[in-house]
Design a protein around this motif. Structure first.
Motif, PDB file in Angstrom:
ATOM      1  N   LYS A 195       0.772  -0.787   0.108  1.00 53.29           N
ATOM      2  CA  LYS A 195       0.403   0.437   0.155  1.00 53.29           C
ATOM      3  C   LYS A 195       1.029   1.473   0.526  1.00 53.29           C
ATOM      4  O   LYS A 195       0.410   2.532  -0.623  1.00 53.29           O
ATOM      5  CB  LYS A 195      -0.880  -0.476   1.188  1.00 53.29           C
ATOM      6  N   SER A 196       2.244   0.812   0.871  1.00 58.02           N
ATOM      7  CA  SER A 196       3.331   2.670   0.939  1.00 58.02           C
ATOM      8  C   SER A 196       3.627   2.214  -0.591  1.00 58.02           C
ATOM      9  O   SER A 196       3.967   3.264  -0.802  1.00 58.02           O
ATOM     10  CB  SER A 196       4.205   1.953   1.899  1.00 58.02           C
ATOM     11  N   THR A 197       3.501   1.701  -1.361  1.00 61.52           N
ATOM     12  CA  THR A 197       4.226   1.482  -2.295  1.00 61.52           C
ATOM     13  C   THR A 197       3.373   1.783  -3.733  1.00 61.52           C
ATOM     14  O   THR A 197       3.440   1.897  -4.568  1.00 61.52           O
ATOM     15  CB  THR A 197       5.662   0.747  -2.780  1.00 61.52           C
ATOM     16  N   ASN A 198       1.664   1.905  -3.627  1.00 61.54           N
ATOM     17  CA  ASN A 198       1.151   2.701  -4.013  1.00 61.54           C
ATOM     18  C   ASN A 198       0.777   1.170  -5.681  1.00 61.54           C
ATOM     19  O   ASN A 198       0.915   1.186  -6.369  1.00 61.54           O
ATOM     20  CB  ASN A 198       1.196   3.781  -5.387  1.00 61.54           C
ATOM     21  N   LYS A 199       0.915  -0.157  -5.410  1.00 60.62           N
ATOM     22  CA  LYS A 199       0.379  -1.109  -5.963  1.00 60.62           C
ATOM     23  C   LYS A 199      -0.726  -1.598  -5.610  1.00 60.62           C
ATOM     24  O   LYS A 199      -0.788  -2.642  -6.183  1.00 60.62           O
ATOM     25  CB  LYS A 199       1.704  -2.330  -5.522  1.00 60.62           C
ATOM     26  N   LEU A 200      -1.566  -0.866  -4.250  1.00 60.34           N
ATOM     27  CA  LEU A 200      -3.065  -1.853  -4.482  1.00 60.34           C
ATOM     28  C   LEU A 200      -4.170  -1.143  -5.415  1.00 60.34           C
ATOM     29  O   LEU A 200      -5.561  -1.455  -5.387  1.00 60.34           O
ATOM     30  CB  LEU A 200      -3.120  -2.060  -3.155  1.00 60.34           C
ATOM     31  N   ALA A 201      -3.570   0.003  -6.085  1.00 64.57           N
ATOM     32  CA  ALA A 201      -5.003   0.737  -7.263  1.00 64.57           C
ATOM     33  C   ALA A 201      -5.749  -0.267  -7.697  1.00 64.57           C
ATOM     34  O   ALA A 201      -6.923   0.300  -7.160  1.00 64.57           O
ATOM     35  CB  ALA A 201      -3.701   1.562  -7.680  1.00 64.57           C
ATOM     36  N   LYS A 202      -4.850  -0.627  -8.429  1.00 65.09           N
ATOM     37  CA  LYS A 202      -5.944  -1.790  -9.011  1.00 65.09           C
ATOM     38  C   LYS A 202      -5.741  -2.995  -9.131  1.00 65.09           C
ATOM     39  O   LYS A 202      -6.460  -3.842  -9.650  1.00 65.09           O
ATOM     40  CB  LYS A 202      -4.952  -1.321 -11.041  1.00 65.09           C
ATOM     41  N   THR A 203      -4.802  -3.679  -7.702  1.00 67.16           N
ATOM     42  CA  THR A 203      -5.316  -5.244  -8.269  1.00 67.16           C
ATOM     43  C   THR A 203      -5.613  -5.236  -6.661  1.00 67.16           C
ATOM     44  O   THR A 203      -6.812  -4.736  -6.508  1.00 67.16           O
ATOM     45  CB  THR A 203      -3.846  -5.446  -6.699  1.00 67.16           C
ATOM     46  N   GLN A 204      -6.722  -6.695  -7.549  1.00 64.44           N
ATOM     47  CA  GLN A 204      -7.610  -7.307  -7.109  1.00 64.44           C
ATOM     48  C   GLN A 204      -7.647  -8.377  -5.824  1.00 64.44           C
ATOM     49  O   GLN A 204      -8.593  -8.590  -5.678  1.00 64.44           O
ATOM     50  CB  GLN A 204      -9.001  -7.993  -7.957  1.00 64.44           C
ATOM     51  N   LEU A 205      -6.618  -9.110  -6.526  1.00 63.21           N
ATOM     52  CA  LEU A 205      -6.626 -10.337  -6.209  1.00 63.21           C
ATOM     53  C   LEU A 205      -4.610 -10.268  -5.923  1.00 63.21           C
ATOM     54  O   LEU A 205      -3.713 -10.373  -6.446  1.00 63.21           O
ATOM     55  CB  LEU A 205      -6.562 -11.815  -6.653  1.00 63.21           C
ATOM     56  N   SER A 242     -10.056  -5.655  -2.278  1.00 60.80           N
ATOM     57  CA  SER A 242     -12.112  -4.430  -2.515  1.00 60.80           C
ATOM     58  C   SER A 242     -11.455  -2.730  -1.903  1.00 60.80           C
ATOM     59  O   SER A 242     -10.743  -3.000  -0.278  1.00 60.80           O
ATOM     60  CB  SER A 242     -13.021  -4.940  -1.704  1.00 60.80           C
ATOM     61  N   GLY A 243     -11.358  -2.016  -2.456  1.00 54.71           N
ATOM     62  CA  GLY A 243     -11.126  -0.593  -2.218  1.00 54.71           C
ATOM     63  C   GLY A 243      -9.762  -0.337  -1.927  1.00 54.71           C
ATOM     64  O   GLY A 243      -9.387   0.232  -1.285  1.00 54.71           O
ATOM     65  N   GLY A 244      -8.936  -1.401  -2.317  1.00 55.25           N
ATOM     66  CA  GLY A 244      -7.406  -1.426  -2.012  1.00 55.25           C
ATOM     67  C   GLY A 244      -7.571  -2.215  -0.223  1.00 55.25           C
ATOM     68  O   GLY A 244      -6.047  -2.202   0.131  1.00 55.25           O
ATOM     69  N   ARG A 245      -8.312  -2.350   0.222  1.00 53.72           N
ATOM     70  CA  ARG A 245      -8.060  -3.133   1.711  1.00 53.72           C
ATOM     71  C   ARG A 245      -8.337  -4.928   1.219  1.00 53.72           C
ATOM     72  O   ARG A 245      -9.728  -5.119   0.585  1.00 53.72           O
ATOM     73  CB  ARG A 245      -9.175  -2.349   2.377  1.00 53.72           C
ATOM     74  N   PRO A 246      -7.705  -5.724   2.184  1.00 53.78           N
ATOM     75  CA  PRO A 246      -8.407  -6.586   2.558  1.00 53.78           C
ATOM     76  C   PRO A 246      -9.277  -7.236   2.992  1.00 53.78           C
ATOM     77  O   PRO A 246     -10.195  -6.804   3.587  1.00 53.78           O
ATOM     78  CB  PRO A 246      -7.554  -7.357   3.428  1.00 53.78           C
TER      79      PRO A 246
END
Length: 429
Positions: free
Chosen positions: A139-149, A164-168
């Protein structure tokens, strides 16, 4: 602590001197890490990172969580699904759009480790599952912006985490084989979820190739091993909030100011420096005033000695001079009323300037003017016409000057304007 507790405490894995893994399960596969005692921990705060097998996860909808307002209600809701005493559970919830991920752990396995850390003066900054520390780093490196799994492989298995929404929002731990991972993903898809962007962490190329052959509609991005050390340091320093914190129930930690201690120390030091500067400034200013007072007193003494050379300089020079003034007045029989009264010139100047008309330069030319505290001593100039002369005189009269009627003596440039000894009779100050 009991001997059993000490034995349990020795079975701990310390990584990078500030992360503690409780070895309550068989972690022999983690032999690549160095085993050390808790005494090697650096600083007064640690992160307790839980391996995935120590964690239990449950997914609940937002509608269901509305009825479960407290952690006690959540525990009793999970009672039928767990072969454990719910009073021993430590819970954390991760709220996502439309759903909530509930993470739980059996505190009985962790209490000996927590007590051992407390006995050594360590503050438990966070009790967090290891995958959640890794997600915090992502999250700190902005790798969760589009990740879904997210798929995370370790020596113990594979963590399959839906985002979902950047959170597990959903999390399962399965065996480290492609079939088990794909079966878990299909369970997620059976609940109506699609995974276009998949992030796989710490997998071999062969595993990724087989995974891509099973997930044709997804883009699988492979990432090398990610360290959780940076996220742990941010949590310890209070620069980041944990995604999941299991410090609740039996694992509750007493309130502390540890996260704010460092900035508080800086604030106190800055405040102390400010106060010292303020005191220093006052002392410097006081010394300057003392020097000025001493210089003034020396000048008073010199002036007194010059005026009264035959007299010794008294302690109270001002009072002595005032006494001498009264003596002189008494000898001459003048009385106090003969003391000269000083009047300010400012009221006369202000009234004169306010009385000048806006078009004064076009109507009159003044070559000489003398003002005193009594009024206009002399004003010499020329007016364009008799009407302009009367206009200026009328304005000065309205301002409080007692001006007599002027003569209409004509000159080469108009009408003479001469005012002498016009007293100022209206005081505004």
């Amino acid at each position: 602590m009991t001997e059993a507790g000490n034995s349990e405490l020795r079975k701990c894995l310390v990584v990078d001197k500030h992360i503690v893994f409780p070895e309550s399960i068989d972690l022999s596969a983690l032999a690549r890490h160095d085993y050390r005692t808790l005494d090697t921990l650096v600083g007064d705060a640690v992160i307790v990172a839980l391996p995935s097998p120590l964690c239990l996860t449950f997914c609940r909808s937002s509608a269901e969580m509305k009825a479960l307002r407290t952690k006690s209600l959540v525990k009793y809701d999970l009672e039928d699904e767990l072969p454990l005493d719910v009073d021993l559970l430590a819970l954390a919830r991760i709220d996502c759009p439309g759903e909530t991920l509930v993470v739980a752990t059996d505190s009985s396995q962790l209490i000996p480790v927590i007590e051992g850390l407390r006995e050594r003066g360590k503050f438990i900054a966070c009790i967090c599952p290891e995958p959640m520390l890794l997600i915090g780093e992502l999250k700190s490196t902005n790798k969760l912006a589009k990740t879904q799994l997210i798929l995370i492989q370790s020596e113990l298995g594979v963590d399959v985490i839906r985002i979902s929404g950047g959170r597990p929002s959903e999390w399962e731990w399965v065996d480290a084989d492609v079939d088990s991972v794909c079966a878990c993903i299909k369970r997620f898809e059976g609940r109506g979820h699609e995974f276009r962007e998949v992030l796989a962490i710490n997998f071999a190329e062969e595993f990724i190739a087989r995974l891509k052959s099973q997930m044709l509609n997804s883009r699988v991005e492979s990432v090398a091993e990610i360290s959780m050390v940076a996220e742990a340091k941010r949590l310890i320093e209070g620069r980041s909030k944990p995604i999941c914190d299991l410090r609740s129930g039996p694992l509750s930690v007493e309130a502390t100011f540890h996260t704010t201690l460092k900035p508080l120390v800086f604030f106190c030091v800055a405040l102390l420096i400010f106060e010292l500067s303020l005191v220093g400034g006052y002392c410097f200013r006081g010394s300057q005033y003392q020097l000025r007072a001493a210089d003034s007193f020396e000048r008073q003494e010199a002036a007194f000695a010059k005026v009264f050379p035959e007299m010794e300089v008294p302690v109270g020079i001002v009072s002595r001079l005032e006494s001498e003034r009264r003596r002189v007045i008494g000898q001459k029989g003048l009385g106090e009323s003969s003391t000269p009264q000083v009047k300010s010139l400012l009221p006369v100047i202000q009234s004169f300037l306010e009385a000048i008309p806006p078009q004064f330069e076009d109507e009159c030319r003044v070559s000489q003017i003398h003002l005193s505290s009594q009024g206009i001593e002399l004003l010499i100039g020329n007016a364009t016409t008799i009407a302009d002369q009367e206009k200026v005189v009328s304005a000065l009269r309205n301002a409080g000057f007692d001006i007599p009627k002027l003569s209409a003596e004509k000159t080469a440039s108009g009408v003479a304007l001469r005012i002498e000894n016009a007293p100022f009779v209206s005081q505004k100050f």
